[in-house]
Write an enzyme that holds these catalytic residues in place. Sequence first.
Site, PDB file in Angstrom:
ATOM      1  CB  SER A 216      -0.977  -0.028   1.178  1.00  0.00           C
ATOM      2  OG  SER A 216      -2.005   0.901   0.977  1.00  0.00           O
ATOM      3  CG  ASP A 312      -6.290  -1.408  -4.554  1.00  0.00           C
ATOM      4  OD1 ASP A 312      -6.903  -0.964  -3.563  1.00  0.00           O
ATOM      5  OD2 ASP A 312      -5.062  -1.597  -4.552  1.00  0.00           O
ATOM      6  CG  HIS A 379      -5.444  -2.194  -0.329  1.00  0.00           C
ATOM      7  ND1 HIS A 379      -5.014  -1.511  -1.453  1.00  0.00           N
ATOM      8  CD2 HIS A 379      -4.834  -1.603   0.728  1.00  0.00           C
ATOM      9  CE1 HIS A 379      -4.199  -0.539  -1.086  1.00  0.00           C
ATOM     10  NE2 HIS A 379      -4.053  -0.568   0.236  1.00  0.00           N
TER      11      HIS A 379
END
Length: 434
Positions: A216, A312, A379
């Site tokens: 991330s 995502d 994610h």
Amino acid sequence: MGEAGVVANNKPFRRPLLLLLVLLLAVLVGSCCAEAAADEGIINSKGAGGRRRRRTSRRRTSAAAAAPLMVPITILKSAVDAGAVCMDGTPPAYHFDPGSGAGNNSWIVNLEGGGWCNNVRACQFRKTSRRGSSDLMEKEIPFGGIMSSSPTDNPDFYNWNRVKIRYCDGASFAGEGFDKENGFYFRGQRIWDATIRHLLSIGMSSADKVLLTGCSAGGLAVILHCDEFQAFFQPTTAVKCLADAGLFLDAVDVSGGRSLRSYYSDIVAMQGVAPNLPPACTARLDTTSCFFPQNVIDGIKTPIFLLNAAYDVWQIQESLAPNGADPSGAWRACKSNRSACDTSQMTILQDFREQMVATVRGFSGSRSNGLFINSCFAHCQSELPATWSSAAGGSPAIQNKGIAKSVGDWYFGRAEVKAIDCPYDCDGTCRHII
């Protein structure tokens, strides 16, 4: 307590019948992977929200055996002299589990993720949390997925030296500045530099293989720092990078605006990120554009692997359809339950996927790069046992190859990996390879 300033303590929509689409979604989402949204910043609210230890019976021999290895924190006090401090002025920190056997001279450096902050309110909140202060960080954390010590779950990297650098700035380890009025230290770049230099001093400089990873906001940091990382090593060292869920797109949201671009613009300006962005990008584009990976990846010279979900879930919720762009709440059900998406919403999701695929088309032309874009609503997938390893819980697979196997094959040169899963309107003729 340690010594020398160290304190140890992820085709356009063909308009099939909606019922068929819903059924496909239910089946594919259930079989693909579990949602794994990280605690990233919320755009619409403007927030973000070295010691060696004996290696006895810690290695797990089966996926269902012991809990993940818990690794203690190391506070890098010596970094303060270089001004490398967290947002509140406390020293940076990392967690280190030493390698063994054949992995004794190989290193994984993992950059922690966890959102960003773009204004005083958001940064103040961050400053008083583990995302902005090493005083508030966990004293030990689990190492799972690519950081796991289990040869079953993580066969290619389990015995490497594994380090997680904690994230306590708010700009993906790239800021440089000080807000005296509010007491905010934006020193991400200094934290990056000081911590890497410290790791080199305790043995990483002699590594024969290294891998920079992150998820991330940490995945974005990997993209921004990949070539810098390679520059620390001799040409004989095999240096590669893995960015998980770091491919944040400069996408148009459902209201026609650019929520993420506005958010990133504030981050870059507030935290003094501009001087630390890749020069090859800033020579041709504005600084906000160069905080977006799509404008950076083609210029990276170091081999890099992009792992991302085409849908995502963080980007869907906070970039494509954030609350600020959806005042009527039309997307609320779709964002939390994919089978609740109507035909027009699925068209938008498919367009988002197509934008991601188009973004990596040039990148995939390099034989040294790797790619795994699956059709999960997820994610971050490399650090979770259930999504990293087929042994642990059934990793998402493309052409019968899961994530851990794909990354390992790419890193060790066993096979080229440039895999893109089919979209949810797949009719059996979709492309798996660019």
